[in-house]
Design a protein around this motif. Structure first.
Motif, short mmCIF file in Angstrom:
data_model
loop_
_atom_site.label_atom_id
_atom_site.label_comp_id
_atom_site.label_asym_id
_atom_site.label_seq_id
_atom_site.Cartn_x
_atom_site.Cartn_y
_atom_site.Cartn_z
N GLY A 125 -8.83 -6.94 15.27
CA GLY A 125 -8.63 -6.88 16.72
C GLY A 125 -7.33 -6.17 17.06
N THR A 126 -6.28 -6.52 16.34
CA THR A 126 -4.95 -5.94 16.57
C THR A 126 -4.42 -5.40 15.24
OG1 THR A 126 -4.55 -7.62 18.24
CG2 THR A 126 -2.62 -6.42 17.45
N LEU A 127 -3.93 -4.14 15.27
CA LEU A 127 -3.41 -3.52 14.03
C LEU A 127 -2.09 -4.19 13.62
CD1 LEU A 127 -3.93 0.25 14.96
CD2 LEU A 127 -5.33 -1.10 13.38
N GLY A 128 -1.81 -4.18 12.33
CA GLY A 128 -0.49 -4.62 11.85
C GLY A 128 -0.51 -5.61 10.71
N ARG A 129 -1.66 -6.19 10.42
CA ARG A 129 -1.70 -7.10 9.27
C ARG A 129 -1.50 -6.30 7.99
NH1 ARG A 129 -7.10 -10.00 9.02
NH2 ARG A 129 -7.61 -8.04 8.01
N TYR A 130 -2.10 -5.10 7.93
CA TYR A 130 -1.88 -4.21 6.79
C TYR A 130 -0.50 -3.55 6.98
CZ TYR A 130 -2.84 -0.90 3.09
OH TYR A 130 -2.79 -0.19 1.91
N PRO A 131 0.37 -3.58 5.97
CA PRO A 131 1.69 -2.98 6.12
C PRO A 131 1.60 -1.50 6.50
CG PRO A 131 1.54 -4.27 4.09
CD PRO A 131 0.15 -4.18 4.65
N LEU A 132 2.32 -1.13 7.54
CA LEU A 132 2.20 0.22 8.09
C LEU A 132 3.00 1.23 7.26
CD1 LEU A 132 1.36 2.07 10.49
CD2 LEU A 132 3.52 1.41 11.58
N PRO A 133 2.33 2.22 6.63
CA PRO A 133 3.05 3.21 5.83
C PRO A 133 3.78 4.23 6.71
CG PRO A 133 0.74 3.00 5.13
CD PRO A 133 0.86 2.36 6.47
N VAL A 134 5.00 4.54 6.30
CA VAL A 134 5.79 5.57 6.97
C VAL A 134 6.32 6.51 5.88
CG1 VAL A 134 7.78 6.03 8.46
CG2 VAL A 134 6.48 3.91 8.76
N GLU A 135 6.02 7.81 6.02
CA GLU A 135 6.54 8.78 5.05
C GLU A 135 7.90 9.26 5.54
OE1 GLU A 135 3.85 11.86 3.79
OE2 GLU A 135 5.42 12.94 2.70
N VAL A 136 8.91 9.22 4.64
CA VAL A 136 10.27 9.58 5.05
C VAL A 136 10.88 10.57 4.08
CG1 VAL A 136 10.69 7.36 6.20
CG2 VAL A 136 11.34 7.62 3.83
N ILE A 137 11.78 11.39 4.62
CA ILE A 137 12.59 12.27 3.78
C ILE A 137 13.47 11.37 2.89
CG2 ILE A 137 14.48 13.98 3.85
CD1 ILE A 137 11.88 15.15 4.96
N PRO A 138 13.49 11.61 1.56
CA PRO A 138 14.16 10.65 0.66
C PRO A 138 15.58 10.28 1.07
CG PRO A 138 12.88 12.21 -0.61
CD PRO A 138 12.79 12.67 0.82
N MET A 139 16.41 11.25 1.50
CA MET A 139 17.81 10.90 1.81
C MET A 139 17.93 10.02 3.06
SD MET A 139 19.72 14.14 3.65
CE MET A 139 21.08 13.16 4.18
#
Ligand code: 5RP
Length: 222
Positions: A125-139
């Motif tokens: 019903g509501t997103l967020g139970r699955y950990p939300l992936p975020v791609e980031v620049i390593p530094m």
């Protein structure tokens, strides 16, 4: 009771019906998409080619002898098919469990129609139970993590994982995304973020959900 693999296969078979000979297909990443590639092989459909969202999918396409096309040359695509980690009945998604979110989001943006294929365990019903992936620049990893804490999340570095673009992944736990489009914009606004795996602004146009009772197809946008 069907296994999750059997459900993924059913969803893939239902998506296959939307393909046409000679088409250029955008194709995602993951075990559900792998079922689709198996169906493509078995049915011997002749596609003009496919635009791949990951090295993993490219390898499978090569093994299936499906020509891989460069998105820059292909232009806008008629159809993109991919799985998801979570999906709402309105077609908003969390993706990136396989770390392919950036290329997936680019292909979704460049496609006229996005069909998302999931088994019924992914529907929420509501997103967020699955950990939300975020791609980031390593530094920027620690900086971005602090900003995500400020937005109410609990980011965890997916240690050892390097994306196909050479970046890091933060998985953000303990979110309850009541306003996913606003949250997507806020995360996209953090310097150092490449992509957030929240597909709220450009969600699925069609959601195919496979369960024990068969397949449900939700056409969400004209
Ligand atoms: C990869 C993805 C996949 O679509 C998502 O993780 C679902 O995978 P699976 O079909 O294996 O359950 O976003 O980055």
């Amino acid at each position: 009771m069907l296994s999750s693999t059997e459900k993924k296969r059913l969803a893939a078979e239902a998506a296959y019906r939307h393909l046409e000979e000679g088409m250029v297909l955008g194709i995602g990443t993951g075990s559900t998409v792998n079922q689709l590639i198996d169906v493509l092989i078995e049915r011997r459909i002749r596609l003009e080619g496919a635009v791949s969202s990951s090295v993993q999918t490219s390898e499978r396409l090569r093994a299936a002898r499906i020509p891989e096309l460069d998105l820059n040359a292909a232009g806008d695509l008629p159809l993109y098919i991919d799985g998801a980690d979570e999906a709402t009945p309105s077609g908003m998604l969390i993706k990136g469990g396989g770390a392919a979110l950036t290329r997936e989001k680019i292909i979704a943006a460049a496609s006229r129609r996005f069909i998302c294929i999931v088994d019924d365990s992914k529907v929420v019903g509501t997103l967020g139970r699955y950990p939300l992936p975020v791609e980031v620049i390593p530094m920027a990893r620690s900086y971005v993590a602090r900003q995500l804490v400020g937005l109410g999340g609990q980011p965890v570095w997916r240690e050892g994982v390097v994306t196909d673009n050479g970046n890091a992944i933060l998985d953000v736990h303990h979110l309850h995304l009541d306003e996913p489009a606003e949250f997507e914009a806020a995360v996209n606004g953090i310097v150092g973020v490449v992509t957030v795996g929240l597909f709220a602004r450009r969600g699925a146009d069609t959601l195919i959900v496979a369960g024990d009772g068969g397949v449900r197809t939700l056409d969400l946008r004209p």
